[in-house]
Design an enzyme around this catalytic site. Structure first.
Site, PDB file in Angstrom:
ATOM      1  N   LYS A 130      17.397 -37.435 -37.525  1.00 20.02           N
ATOM      2  CA  LYS A 130      17.527 -36.410 -36.742  1.00 20.02           C
ATOM      3  C   LYS A 130      16.476 -35.983 -35.824  1.00 20.02           C
ATOM      4  O   LYS A 130      15.624 -36.602 -36.018  1.00 20.02           O
ATOM      5  CB  LYS A 130      17.570 -35.119 -37.758  1.00 20.02           C
ATOM      6  CG  LYS A 130      18.119 -33.795 -37.083  1.00 20.02           C
ATOM      7  CD  LYS A 130      19.496 -33.766 -37.318  1.00 20.02           C
ATOM      8  CE  LYS A 130      20.293 -32.662 -37.048  1.00 20.02           C
ATOM      9  NZ  LYS A 130      21.834 -32.435 -37.343  1.00 20.02           N
ATOM     10  N   ASP A 170      23.560 -31.101 -31.569  1.00 23.46           N
ATOM     11  CA  ASP A 170      23.185 -30.023 -32.682  1.00 23.46           C
ATOM     12  C   ASP A 170      23.083 -28.816 -32.073  1.00 23.46           C
ATOM     13  O   ASP A 170      23.361 -28.527 -30.938  1.00 23.46           O
ATOM     14  CB  ASP A 170      22.190 -30.596 -33.900  1.00 23.46           C
ATOM     15  CG  ASP A 170      22.046 -29.913 -35.113  1.00 23.46           C
ATOM     16  OD1 ASP A 170      22.895 -30.099 -35.982  1.00 23.46           O
ATOM     17  OD2 ASP A 170      21.203 -28.903 -35.088  1.00 23.46           O
TER      18      ASP A 170
HETATM   19  P1  NDP Z   1      25.381 -24.228 -31.400  1.00 24.82           P
HETATM   20  O1  NDP Z   1      24.060 -24.265 -30.468  1.00 24.82           O
HETATM   21  O2  NDP Z   1      26.399 -24.419 -30.749  1.00 24.82           O
HETATM   22  O3  NDP Z   1      25.368 -22.672 -32.018  1.00 24.82           O
HETATM   23  C1  NDP Z   1      24.435 -22.293 -32.829  1.00 24.82           C
HETATM   24  C2  NDP Z   1      24.724 -20.978 -33.277  1.00 24.82           C
HETATM   25  O4  NDP Z   1      23.673 -20.286 -34.314  1.00 24.82           O
HETATM   26  C3  NDP Z   1      24.539 -19.700 -32.184  1.00 24.82           C
HETATM   27  O5  NDP Z   1      25.325 -18.658 -32.399  1.00 24.82           O
HETATM   28  C4  NDP Z   1      23.037 -19.356 -32.374  1.00 24.82           C
HETATM   29  O6  NDP Z   1      22.611 -18.201 -31.748  1.00 24.82           O
HETATM   30  C5  NDP Z   1      22.844 -19.567 -33.909  1.00 24.82           C
HETATM   31  N1  NDP Z   1      21.645 -19.574 -34.506  1.00 24.82           N
HETATM   32  C6  NDP Z   1      20.885 -20.879 -33.996  1.00 24.82           C
HETATM   33  N2  NDP Z   1      19.617 -20.380 -34.360  1.00 24.82           N
HETATM   34  C7  NDP Z   1      19.522 -19.470 -35.268  1.00 24.82           C
HETATM   35  C8  NDP Z   1      18.578 -18.646 -35.839  1.00 24.82           C
HETATM   36  N3  NDP Z   1      17.533 -18.930 -36.241  1.00 24.82           N
HETATM   37  N4  NDP Z   1      19.056 -17.684 -36.324  1.00 24.82           N
HETATM   38  C9  NDP Z   1      20.300 -16.845 -36.146  1.00 24.82           C
HETATM   39  N5  NDP Z   1      21.197 -17.397 -35.447  1.00 24.82           N
HETATM   40  C10 NDP Z   1      20.738 -18.661 -34.843  1.00 24.82           C
HETATM   41  O7  NDP Z   1      25.071 -24.996 -32.561  1.00 24.82           O
HETATM   42  P2  NDP Z   1      26.078 -25.616 -33.622  1.00 24.82           P
HETATM   43  O8  NDP Z   1      27.302 -24.623 -33.781  1.00 24.82           O
HETATM   44  O9  NDP Z   1      26.422 -27.105 -33.322  1.00 24.82           O
HETATM   45  O10 NDP Z   1      25.455 -25.597 -34.982  1.00 24.82           O
HETATM   46  C11 NDP Z   1      25.315 -24.753 -35.894  1.00 24.82           C
HETATM   47  C12 NDP Z   1      25.082 -25.129 -37.274  1.00 24.82           C
HETATM   48  O11 NDP Z   1      25.992 -26.301 -37.620  1.00 24.82           O
HETATM   49  C13 NDP Z   1      23.583 -25.899 -37.366  1.00 24.82           C
HETATM   50  O12 NDP Z   1      23.092 -25.734 -38.386  1.00 24.82           O
HETATM   51  C14 NDP Z   1      23.887 -27.410 -37.206  1.00 24.82           C
HETATM   52  O13 NDP Z   1      22.799 -28.086 -37.805  1.00 24.82           O
HETATM   53  C15 NDP Z   1      25.260 -27.268 -37.863  1.00 24.82           C
HETATM   54  N6  NDP Z   1      26.015 -28.593 -37.741  1.00 24.82           N
HETATM   55  C16 NDP Z   1      26.369 -29.001 -36.422  1.00 24.82           C
HETATM   56  C17 NDP Z   1      27.345 -30.111 -36.304  1.00 24.82           C
HETATM   57  C18 NDP Z   1      27.659 -30.282 -34.874  1.00 24.82           C
HETATM   58  O14 NDP Z   1      28.757 -31.207 -34.808  1.00 24.82           O
HETATM   59  N7  NDP Z   1      27.539 -29.529 -33.941  1.00 24.82           N
HETATM   60  C19 NDP Z   1      27.691 -30.879 -37.395  1.00 24.82           C
HETATM   61  C20 NDP Z   1      27.156 -30.614 -38.607  1.00 24.82           C
HETATM   62  C21 NDP Z   1      26.483 -29.452 -38.717  1.00 24.82           C
HETATM   63  P3  NDP Z   1      21.628 -18.075 -30.717  1.00 24.82           P
HETATM   64  O15 NDP Z   1      22.636 -18.321 -29.256  1.00 24.82           O
HETATM   65  O16 NDP Z   1      21.470 -16.698 -30.562  1.00 24.82           O
HETATM   66  O17 NDP Z   1      20.505 -19.045 -30.771  1.00 24.82           O
HETATM   67  O1  2IT Z   2      24.275 -32.180 -38.365  1.00 25.63           O
HETATM   68  C1  2IT Z   2      25.001 -33.034 -38.104  1.00 25.63           C
HETATM   69  O2  2IT Z   2      25.722 -33.618 -38.821  1.00 25.63           O
HETATM   70  C2  2IT Z   2      25.347 -33.044 -36.684  1.00 25.63           C
HETATM   71  N1  2IT Z   2      24.798 -32.279 -36.103  1.00 25.63           N
HETATM   72  C3  2IT Z   2      26.203 -34.370 -36.078  1.00 25.63           C
HETATM   73  C4  2IT Z   2      25.463 -35.517 -36.054  1.00 25.63           C
HETATM   74  C5  2IT Z   2      26.201 -36.559 -35.367  1.00 25.63           C
HETATM   75  O3  2IT Z   2      25.630 -37.757 -35.325  1.00 25.63           O
HETATM   76  O4  2IT Z   2      27.429 -36.498 -35.073  1.00 25.63           O
END
Ligand code: NDP
Ligand code: 2IT
Length: 452
Positions: A130, A170
């Site tokens: 990561k 992420d």
């Molecule tokens: P995005 O940046 O697309 O969206 C993040 C969302 O979470 C936004 O609505 C953001 O709000 C909110 N957020 C972020 N930080 C905080 C915080 N400290 N407190 C409250 N709200 C918060 O990210 P993703 O949707 O890609 O990721 C969301 C989660 O999913 C993370 O935990 C990530 O690690 C996990 N994840 C993502 C994957 C992927 O493929 N993208 C794969 C697996 C897991 P704001 O705009 O206000 O910051």
């Molecule tokens: O938390 C996760 O699994 C991700 N942000 C996606 C990682 C990836 O390599 O697609």
């Protein structure tokens, strides 16, 4: 017998705390896994003697670097960047890049540790890593984002590679940022390889990668419900976040006949008792991806919805299903109790470690259907793995093929959780199942390599 046979869970956790001062998120993630693994290892002396868990909880390396860039006014800005390469026993390091002011070494170490187990669960050959920065993309111009991404990659490029370490998106890193970073990697190295995933479709990306995490989380939820003779149709869902994972989880819930009541961001949550339809989800996607707006704007567009500010979280809204899809530690013990009191029957984590340790213990004790992120959000990295395969073979699979592969992988993870998490009496501890199944694969590979 070696000297390590007497180390017990408490001694192990104390050691992790001592060796990682000021890194609470990392300690939390390791402790949650260790609780199950010590149980599993029991009399399996080979894992104890080879110190396998201790080795997985010590990253292969943590690269920390300075990232300088000039803002639009010409001011010089200095951020810190990291890449944590946790473990490559079963494949190249693989995991996302996060740009958010809350990023610390502890946060990235916990994410890389979790990723190691998650990637093993997918069944694909990927190790765990990561990376990220404390850079805050909010309010920055496109040119500022581009310059930051280029500067970040100007150091990162020497630590990654298609067979070495393959980053992806992420929080705060989506298709736009991957484009800027891939462009800079290619410019520096002159190599067009699958060094990043989440790429655009025109330049080596895979269909359904964007949707895969959210869709996969709902497929996992569906698998848990089906095992109990239930279904998503007709159920209400509370979702946190409004980014990539949250909007696609919402979309799949709606497609399956469920009703989504909430979305959120760091400022608060919106509650729409009429349900957040596909049309409304499309509006949120445009708000977040194009206009880069805030979720509070939803209530100006859709009457009948309310906004709850001050960083409020949605867990007090009564629901059947809960999907935390924003960030770590966004659901605590008290909120877990509230969900249960209001009749919630299933929780599927789209985010990584969204439930704190108290919350995890409460869900486990209540024996509800509770899927930890390393199992339920693995669809994203799984399709990243499929993107790597397509890049290596220089070909692209069709959308239907990928959809089926994603469903199949999520089913496989569910089966592995059942195999190792079945507790008798029809109850499955999905946390335990995921931890043990992920651990076993990585641990057995490490045993084969000897002391390295
Ligand atoms: P995005 O940046 O697309 O969206 C993040 C969302 O979470 C936004 O609505 C953001 O709000 C909110 N957020 C972020 N930080 C905080 C915080 N400290 N407190 C409250 N709200 C918060 O990210 P993703 O949707 O890609 O990721 C969301 C989660 O999913 C993370 O935990 C990530 O690690 C996990 N994840 C993502 C994957 C992927 O493929 N993208 C794969 C697996 C897991 P704001 O705009 O206000 O910051
Ligand atoms: O938390 C996760 O699994 C991700 N942000 C996606 C990682 C990836 O390599 O697609």
């Amino acid at each position: 017998m070696g000297v390590n046979e007497h180390v017990d869970l408490n001694g192990f956790v104390e050691g992790v705390k001592r060796r990682n001062p000021g890194q609470p998120e990392f300690v939390q993630a390791v402790q949650e896994v260790a609780e199950d693994i010590f149980d599993f290892m029991g009399d399996k002396v080979k894992y104890h003697e080879a110190q396998i868990l201790r080795r997985i909880a010590e990253p292969d390396r943590v690269v920390s670097f300075r990232v300088c860039w000039a803002d639009d006014k010409g001011n010089i800005r200095v951020q810190r960047g990291w890449r944590v390469q946790n473990n490559n026993a079963i494949g190249p390091y693989k995991g996302g890049i996060r740009f958010h002011p809350s990023v610390t070494e502890s946060v990235l170490k916990f994410l890389a540790f979790e990723q190691t187990f998650k990637n093993a669960l997918t069944g694909l050959p990927m190790g765990g890593g990561k990376g990220g920065s404390n850079f805050n993309p909010k309010g920055k111009s496109v040119n500022e984002i581009m310059r930051f991404c280029q500067s970040f990659m100007t150091e990162l490029y020497r630590h990654i590679g298609a067979d070495v370490d393959v980053p992806a998106g992420d929080i705060g890193v989506g298709g736009r940022e991957i484009g800027f970073m891939f462009g800079q990697y290619k410019r520096i190295t002159n190599h067009f390889t699958g060094v990043l995933t989440g790429k655009g479709l025109e330049w080596g990306g895979s269909l359904i990668r964007t949707e895969a995490t959210g869709y996969g989380a709902v497929y996992f939820l569906q698998n848990m419900l089906t095992a109990k003779g239930m279904d998503v149709a007709g159920k209400t869902a509370v979702i946190s976040g409004s980014g990539n994972v949250a909007t696609h989880a919402a979309e799949k819930i709606v497609q399956l006949g469920g009703k989504v009541l909430t979305l959120s961001d760091s400022e608060g949550f919106i509650h729409d008792p009429d349900g957040i339809s596909q049309e409304k989800i499309d509006w949120v996607k445009e708000l977040k991806n194009v206009r880069r707006g805030r979720i509070s704007e939803y209530v100006n567009e859709f009457k009948g919805a309310s906004f709850h500010g001050g960083g409020a979280r949605p867990w007090g809204v009564a629901c059947d299903l809960a999907l935390p899809c924003a960030t770590q530690n966004e659901l605590n013990g008290e909120e877990a109790r509230t969900l249960l009191k209001n009749g919630c029957i299933a929780v599927a984590e789209g985010a990584n470690m969204p439930t704190d340790l108290d919350g995890v213990h409460i869900f486990k004790a209540a024996k509800i259907l509770y899927a930890p992120g390393k199992a339920s959000n693995a669809g994203g990295v799984a399709v990243s793995g499929l993107e790597m395969s397509q890049n290596s073979a220089r070909m692209s699979w069709k959308e239907e093929e990928l959809q089926e592969m994603l469903r199949d992988i999520m089913r496989g993870i569910h089966d592995r959780c059942l195999e190792y998490g079945g507790q008798g009496g029809g109850y499955t501890d999905y946390v335990k199942g995921a931890n043990i199944a992920g651990f076993k694969k990585v641990a057995d590979a490490m045993l084969a390599f000897g002391v390295v």
